[in-house]
Design a protein around this motif. Sequence first.
Motif, mmCIF file in Angstrom:
data_model
loop_
_atom_site.group_PDB
_atom_site.id
_atom_site.type_symbol
_atom_site.label_atom_id
_atom_site.label_comp_id
_atom_site.label_asym_id
_atom_site.label_seq_id
_atom_site.Cartn_x
_atom_site.Cartn_y
_atom_site.Cartn_z
ATOM 1 N N PHE A 293 -5.713 50.766 89.202
ATOM 2 C CA PHE A 293 -7.192 51.283 88.756
ATOM 3 C C PHE A 293 -8.206 51.203 89.632
ATOM 4 N N VAL A 294 -7.687 50.647 90.958
ATOM 5 C CA VAL A 294 -8.194 49.968 91.839
ATOM 6 C C VAL A 294 -9.047 50.983 92.925
ATOM 7 N N GLU A 295 -7.469 52.228 92.784
ATOM 8 C CA GLU A 295 -7.264 53.467 93.659
ATOM 9 C C GLU A 295 -8.355 54.209 93.386
ATOM 10 N N ILE A 296 -7.639 54.814 92.332
ATOM 11 C CA ILE A 296 -7.934 56.095 91.058
ATOM 12 C C ILE A 296 -9.092 55.617 90.318
ATOM 13 N N GLY A 297 -9.589 54.526 90.036
ATOM 14 C CA GLY A 297 -11.221 53.863 89.450
ATOM 15 C C GLY A 297 -12.225 54.067 90.613
ATOM 16 N N TYR A 298 -11.437 53.786 91.553
ATOM 17 C CA TYR A 298 -12.658 52.913 92.587
ATOM 18 C C TYR A 298 -12.735 53.776 93.418
ATOM 19 N N LYS A 299 -11.509 53.914 93.926
ATOM 20 C CA LYS A 299 -11.891 54.891 94.814
ATOM 21 C C LYS A 299 -11.898 57.095 95.222
ATOM 22 N N ASP A 300 -10.873 56.824 93.684
ATOM 23 C CA ASP A 300 -11.365 58.415 93.771
ATOM 24 C C ASP A 300 -11.583 58.898 92.778
ATOM 25 N N GLY A 301 -11.703 58.024 92.314
ATOM 26 C CA GLY A 301 -13.033 58.328 90.953
ATOM 27 C C GLY A 301 -12.245 58.710 89.676
ATOM 28 N N ARG A 302 -11.234 59.346 89.784
ATOM 29 C CA ARG A 302 -10.412 60.445 88.714
ATOM 30 C C ARG A 302 -10.145 59.375 87.280
ATOM 31 N N HIS A 303 -10.710 58.043 87.652
ATOM 32 C CA HIS A 303 -10.408 57.027 86.275
ATOM 33 C C HIS A 303 -11.104 56.418 86.503
ATOM 34 N N ASP B 178 -5.654 63.376 81.987
ATOM 35 C CA ASP B 178 -4.747 64.269 81.140
ATOM 36 C C ASP B 178 -4.902 63.970 79.444
ATOM 37 N N GLY B 179 -5.973 63.199 78.820
ATOM 38 C CA GLY B 179 -5.978 62.831 77.357
ATOM 39 C C GLY B 179 -5.010 63.225 76.742
ATOM 40 N N TYR B 180 -4.938 64.387 75.636
ATOM 41 C CA TYR B 180 -3.917 64.401 74.819
ATOM 42 C C TYR B 180 -2.514 65.281 75.149
ATOM 43 N N ASP C 259 -14.048 53.843 77.292
ATOM 44 C CA ASP C 259 -15.430 55.100 76.306
ATOM 45 C C ASP C 259 -16.492 55.574 76.898
ATOM 46 N N THR C 260 -16.970 55.098 77.729
ATOM 47 C CA THR C 260 -18.089 55.722 78.765
ATOM 48 C C THR C 260 -17.871 56.613 79.324
ATOM 49 N N PHE C 261 -16.451 56.696 80.194
ATOM 50 C CA PHE C 261 -15.929 57.358 81.154
ATOM 51 C C PHE C 261 -15.405 58.494 80.108
ATOM 52 N N SER C 262 -14.859 58.177 78.991
ATOM 53 C CA SER C 262 -14.070 59.371 78.225
ATOM 54 C C SER C 262 -15.030 60.879 77.632
ATOM 55 N N HIS C 263 -16.548 59.349 77.266
ATOM 56 C CA HIS C 263 -18.194 60.282 77.031
ATOM 57 C C HIS C 263 -18.562 60.873 77.614
ATOM 58 N N THR C 264 -17.899 61.403 78.584
ATOM 59 C CA THR C 264 -18.765 61.617 80.114
ATOM 60 C C THR C 264 -17.528 63.123 80.219
ATOM 61 N N VAL D 277 -12.765 63.958 80.916
ATOM 62 C CA VAL D 277 -10.659 64.424 81.036
ATOM 63 C C VAL D 277 -10.844 65.527 80.051
ATOM 64 N N ALA D 278 -9.269 65.599 80.476
ATOM 65 C CA ALA D 278 -8.521 66.855 80.216
ATOM 66 C C ALA D 278 -9.128 67.667 78.614
ATOM 67 N N ASN D 279 -9.730 68.065 78.445
ATOM 68 C CA ASN D 279 -10.112 69.064 76.677
ATOM 69 C C ASN D 279 -11.224 68.177 76.404
ATOM 70 N N GLY D 280 -12.256 67.879 76.988
ATOM 71 C CA GLY D 280 -13.014 66.447 76.202
ATOM 72 C C GLY D 280 -12.517 65.309 75.412
ATOM 73 N N ASP D 281 -11.221 64.908 75.488
ATOM 74 C CA ASP D 281 -10.328 64.456 74.783
ATOM 75 C C ASP D 281 -10.712 62.431 75.212
ATOM 76 N N THR D 282 -11.583 61.464 73.967
ATOM 77 C CA THR D 282 -11.553 60.775 73.952
ATOM 78 C C THR D 282 -10.395 59.661 73.385
ATOM 79 N N GLY D 283 -10.076 58.272 73.911
ATOM 80 C CA GLY D 283 -9.832 57.299 73.168
ATOM 81 C C GLY D 283 -10.160 56.898 71.310
ATOM 82 N N ASP D 284 -11.319 57.372 70.918
ATOM 83 C CA ASP D 284 -12.006 56.759 70.028
ATOM 84 C C ASP D 284 -10.869 56.818 68.682
ATOM 85 N N VAL D 285 -10.052 57.566 68.484
ATOM 86 C CA VAL D 285 -9.072 57.714 67.434
ATOM 87 C C VAL D 285 -7.296 57.828 67.674
#
Length: 454
Positions: A176-186, A417-419, A42-47, A51-59
């Motif tokens: 999640f280890v590598e993309i979230g905490y090393k590359d920062g893209r997730h 990549d959003g939707y 939630d935090t990440f997608s609202h930053t 995320v592509a096109n500013g998409d979020t998982g809200d819906v």
Amino acid sequence: APAISTDPRRHFPQGFLWGSATASYQVEGAVKEGGRGPSIWDTFSHTPGKVANGDTGDVADDYYHRYKEDIALMKDIGLKTCRFSVSWSRIFPTGTGQPNQQGVDFYNRMCDSLLEAGIQPFCTLYHWDLPQTLQDKGGWENKDVAKAFADYAGYTANKLNDRVKHFMTMNEMRSFVEIGYKDGRHAPGLRLDAKRVAQLNHYVVLAHGLSVQAIRAQTKPGTKVGIADNATATAPVIETPEHIEAARKAYREENAMFLTVLMEGRYTDHYLKRLGADAPHFTPEEMKTISAPMDFVGLNVYQPEYVRADGSDKGYTVVPSPASYPHMLSPWLHVGPEGLYWSPRLCAELWNVKEIYITENGASSADVLAPDGQVYDTDRTMFLRNYLTQLQRAVAEGVPVKGYFLWSLLDNFEWADGYDKRFGITYVDFKTQKRTPKLSAKFYKQVIKENRVV
Ligand code: GBH
């Protein structure tokens, strides 16, 4: 040597479990309903800019409200099983402390609907949506989070156990280890140095082991515990004994800090040597916990890594993909059907695994609604046919693959990549939430009906 598949009609064994897979944040939506607490996604997608096109998982797919309709789609396709994930922050809104009964009720209602439709639920406990409160305390860098995960996993498995017999602790530790905490893209979008990543990685595999123990302690005998791991699928560049041996060595080394340590209870010498001073701190007791025996191994297989023998001490070299190498809509998704043969085969051979599931396999495609209202995703259909042919080859040779979960039932929130990147065999119009089964859904329905690659 294993027998060669001689069945020209490419059958699967009776009782083979055909399924589909989804994950909580990618499909549920309803992020503020039912007492759910916020997660790092939630935090990440609202930053802005993440995320592509500013998409979020809200819906997302609004699956939280529409699961009955979607289970009817599963039933129509003929699915025998369905892999879903639980949102940790629906069960414990702040990660620990007081459980939220509404969260438990949602998953039990959903599993009841699956069972009524004759579909067996397979449950993943962690598909990347860490409660934000726990990230505020350091996330997976904090050893206490490993303990919190085991508490949550044991509690949840206990509550769902009347309905669910198969639990997977985590989805794709490497991602999640590598993309979230090393590359920062997730999420959580950090770029930690190698030493911190290695220590965090160690706490993640420790969390897995602790949760295996917790789930066992709190479920009935006969409940099965495993993982959904994206072990690097090493494939020999040519199927000769020397290159096959190279692929076997590569499978062990390339997965040294994930599947290999779970299966062997130790980090390989090459891994520790490569890290040098960045190697994690660990105790023998922790290594025992990490390698707590599992009942099955789940493998997510998308694209293989081709390797060749090179006569070195390590025994292999990874062959880089040429620039012209074909891929699906996602540039990372190189087409390599033999990954679905080699990954389960090498896993079974290396560690004598007796029960394997393909917990994810599928493809993104540039789908469009045709004037007749249909979606002709011939590329995804081709992809699935080629990959399933390789899976059938494995099964026919005696590799113990018991089921296959196609990613994904629905187009959904594809992380950063959003939707934009659709992976569904069902098209979703994200404005109206209308579902349209694609050509690939019709293909899959026929595969299931005939229990063979059609
Ligand atoms: C799986 O990840 C996930 O389990 C699932 O949630 C996801 O929807 C599905 O596959 C499809 O992606 O953009 O070049 O940085 C598969 C592993 C890890 C592959 C992240 C793509 C990003 C590559 N994925 N990776 S890149």
